[in-house]
Design a protein around this motif. Structure first.
Motif, short mmCIF file in Angstrom:
data_model
loop_
_atom_site.label_atom_id
_atom_site.label_comp_id
_atom_site.label_asym_id
_atom_site.label_seq_id
_atom_site.Cartn_x
_atom_site.Cartn_y
_atom_site.Cartn_z
N VAL A 105 -3.00 -0.68 6.22
CA VAL A 105 -3.74 -0.46 4.97
C VAL A 105 -3.12 -1.27 3.84
O VAL A 105 -1.91 -1.22 3.62
N VAL A 106 -3.96 -2.00 3.11
CA VAL A 106 -3.55 -2.77 1.94
C VAL A 106 -4.19 -2.16 0.71
O VAL A 106 -5.39 -1.87 0.70
N ILE A 107 -3.41 -1.94 -0.35
CA ILE A 107 -3.97 -1.45 -1.60
C ILE A 107 -3.96 -2.59 -2.62
O ILE A 107 -2.99 -3.33 -2.74
N SER A 108 -5.06 -2.72 -3.33
CA SER A 108 -5.27 -3.90 -4.17
C SER A 108 -4.31 -3.99 -5.34
O SER A 108 -3.98 -5.09 -5.79
N SER A 109 -3.84 -2.86 -5.84
CA SER A 109 -2.99 -2.88 -7.03
C SER A 109 -1.64 -3.53 -6.76
O SER A 109 -0.93 -3.92 -7.69
#
Length: 513
Positions: free
Chosen positions: A178-182
Motif C-alpha cells: 500500500v502506498v499513501i500519496s501524502s
C-alpha cells in the motif's frame, strides 16, 4: 576517497572508478535482463582497468533509469487498486482520468472512489467510508491485485485518513503493498494521485532491481556499502528505494547533468543525455539541475513530487525506426541492441543503424547497413534532429544562446549544432551519468510539526536544521560539508497551539570512512 559510480540504463550499464575528483577508469557494458550480471561485469571491468583492489573501495553509488523506462515503455508494471478518498467532491474526475489509455491498462485500470477527505484547512470533508473500503478490499482479493494506492483530498495537510485506510486494508490483506500519496506528492489531487499509483505499480520491480544490485556488489568482492541516487542528485538506501521507486525517476538524467557539469566545467547549459531508450533533457543553473516549479510529465502522466526540470522523449540509440524512416521510437530494443541492431548482425532497424548509414557514427559493421536507401537515412536523421531541437528549445527560458552538452552513449545521434546553439561533447561523455553518481552527496531530511506557542519560528527552524544535519551525518555525510538545500514552514490551522509543519533538507559530501 576511492569510490565506484554505476549507472544502469535500459541499454548500457556504465561504471567509473574515481579517487577524489580524478576519474581513474571507465567502462561501458551491456545491460542484461537479470541486471545483476551487467552490473557485475561493469564493476569488474572498471576495477581491472583502474588496478584498484576491491577492498580499497569505500562506497558504491548506483543510478538507474529502470523505473522511468518501465513507465515509458509500459513494461513490468503491477496492477494497482487506485483508491481515492474524496466523495462527494471530485466525483466527475475518476482516478487516472488524464492518463494515456495504454498506460492506464498496463496498471490494471482499477479506480475506486469513496467518501472521505479533508478541507483545505484540515477539517474533515466527509467521514471515511469504512464499509466501502471493505468492499474494495474484497474486490482486490478476488482479482488478486497485489498493490494499492490511497489518495485523500488535501492529504498533505492531514494524512490521518490515508493512514487509517491503509491500516484497515492491511488488516484484511496483510500481503498487500500500500502506498499513501501524502508520503510522495504535494498539494494537487490528480498529480499526487498519479504519482502514488505509479509508485505502487513499480514496487515489485523495485524489489527485483535492488536485490540484483545487492547481489552484483557482493559478487564483485566489495565489502563496502552501496547507495542509490535519487532525483535530486543525493543518495538513499536500498530500503527507501524499495518503498519509493518513483524518487529515482529523474536520477539518471540528474546524474548525467551533474556529471556533464563536472566534465566540462560549464555551470549554465542545456544537457541532453541520450541513452539507448530515451533522451533526457534538462537545464544546468550554476552547476545544478534547474528544479521544476510545475507538474512533471512521466510517460504521459502528470505528477507533482519535487524533481529537477528534466523531461524524457522516446529517442535513443536503440529506438526502432520505421522502414521509410519517418517514425522513430518510442519502442526500443534496449539492452538487446548488440544482437538485434543491423550493424551488429541483427535484423532490426534502429536509430544507431541510421547514424552509421548516414556517416554520423562509426559503430559495428557499416557494410551491414549499406543497403539502407540514402533518402530513408536522411529522413530519419532529419526527424531525430528536429525532435532534439524541439526538446532543447523547450528548456530555454530566454533568447540568449546557451551551450548544449551532449552526453550518454547514444549522443552519437546528436548533430554538431542545433539551430544557433553549439553542441559540446566532453571527454568521457559516454559515462557522464556514472560520474554524476560517483560524486553524489548524502542528504538528511526532517519533516516535523512544531508548536509556535512554545518556541519561536526561528528556534523551530534552527532545531529542525540541527536534526537534519545530525541525520545526514548519521547517514555518512561529512559534517563540515553540509549545507541547507531546502527549508520551508507551513502553518497548520486545524491544529491547536499555532502548529507549524517544518521541513528542512540538507546535503553533504560522503565521509571518507
Amino acid at each position: 576517497m576511492l569510490r565506484i559510480g554505476v549507472d544502469v540504463g535500459g541499454t548500457n550499464t556504465d561504471a567509473v572508478v574515481m579517487d577524489g575528483n580524478r576519474v581513474l577508469s571507465t567502462i561501458k557494458a551491456a545491460t542484461t535482463a537479470d541486471v545483476t550480471s551487467g552490473v557485475r561485469a561493469a564493476i569488474d571491468g572498471a576495477l581491472k582497468r583502474s588496478g584498484v583492489a576491491p577492498a580499497a573501495v569505500r562506497h558504491v553509488m548506483i543510478g538507474t533509469t529502470h523505473f522511468t523506462n518501465a513507465v515509458v515503455e509500459r513494461r513490468q508494471l503491477t496492477h494497482v487498486a487506485a483508491i481515492r478518498l474524496g466523495l462527494p467532491a471530485a466525483a466527475c474526475l475518476r482516478p487516472m482520468v488524464d492518463w494515456p489509455d495504454d498506460l492506464r491498462n498496463a496498471v490494471g485500470n482499477r479506480g475506486y472512489m469513496l467518501h472521505g477527505g479533508y478541507e483545505y484547512d484540515g477539517r474533515v470533508l466527509c467521514e471515511l467510508d469504512e464499509a466501502g473500503l471493505d468492499r474494495v478490499a474484497a474486490e482486490i482479493e478476488a482479482l488478486d491485485i497485489r498493490a494499492a494506492s490511497i489518495t485523500s483530498i488535501f492529504g498533505p495537510i492531514n494524512d490521518s485518513m490515508e493512514l487509517t485506510a491503509r491500516d484497515r486494508l492491511l488488516q484484511r490483506l496483510p500481503q498487500l503493498r500500500v502506498v499513501i500519496s501524502s508520503e510522495i506528492g504535494r498539494l494537487g489531487l490528480l498529480e499526487r494521485e498519479s504519482a502514488a499509483i505509479l509508485n505502487a505499480s513499480l514496487l515489485e520491480l523495485a524489489d527485483r532491481t535492488v536485490a540484483a544490485f545487492e547481489s552484483a556488489v557482493a559478487d564483485c568482492g566489495l565489502t563496502c556499502g552501496f547507495s542509490i541516487t535519487q532525483n535530486d542528485g543525493t543518495l538513499m538506501g536500498a530500503d527507501k528505494v524499495r518503498r519509493f521507486p518513483v524518487l529515482t525517476f529523474a536520477s539518471g538524467p540528474t546524474n548525467s547533468m551533474r556529471g556533464a557539469a563536472f566534465l566540462t566545467g560549464l555551470r549554465n547549459a542545456v544537457v541532453v543525455d541520450i541513452g539507448g531508450t530515451t533522451s533526457d533533457i534538462g537545464m544546468l543553473v550554476n552547476g545544478f539541475p534547474r528544479q521544476t516549479s510545475t507538474t512533471v510529465d512521466i510517460g504521459g502522466v502528470r505528477t507533482n513530487f519535487r524533481m529537477p526540470d528534466v523531461f524524457s522523449v522516446g529517442l535513443g540509440g536503440g529506438s526502432l525506426v520505421s522502414a521509410d524512416g519517418s517514425s522513430i521510437g518510442p519502442q526500443s530494443v534496449g539492452y538487446r541492441i548488440a544482437s538485434e541492431a543491423l550493424v551488429f548482425g541483427g535484423r532490426t532497424l534502429t536509430a544507431t543503424d541510421i547514424a552509421v548509414a548516414a556517416g554520423k557514427a562509426s559503430v559495428g559493421d557499416a557494410a551491414k547497413v549499406a543497403a539502407i536507401p540514402s533518402d530513408v537515412a536522411k529522413r530519419a536523421m532529419a526527424e531525430m534532429r528536429e525532435r532534439l531541437h524541439r526538446a532543447v528549445e523547450r528548456c530555454r527560458t530566454s533568447a540568449e544562446a546557451v551551450p548544449v552538452i551532449a552526453v550518454g552513449g547514444g549522443s552519437i545521434l546528436m548533430p554538431d549544432r542545433l539551430g544557433d546553439l553549439a553542441v559540446t561533447q566532453p571527454e568521457n561523455f559516454g559515462v557522464a551519468n556514472a560520474v554524476g553518481a560517483a560524486i553524489a552527496q548524502i542528504s538528511g531530511e526532517v519533516d516535523r510539526v512544531f508548536s509556535l506557542a512554545k518556541v519561536s519560528r526561528e528556534d523551530a527552524l534552527a532545531a529542525a536544521e540541527a536534526e537534519a544535519r545530525t541525520s545526514a551525518v548519521a547517514a555518512g555525510a561529512r559534517a563540515d560539508s553540509i549545507e541547507v538545500l531546502e527549508r520551508e514552514d507551513i502553518p497548520l490551522a486545524y491544529l491547536p497551539g499555532n502548529a507549524t509543519r517544518v521541513r528542512v533538507r540538507v546535503v553533504g559530501d560522503l565521509e571518507n570512512v
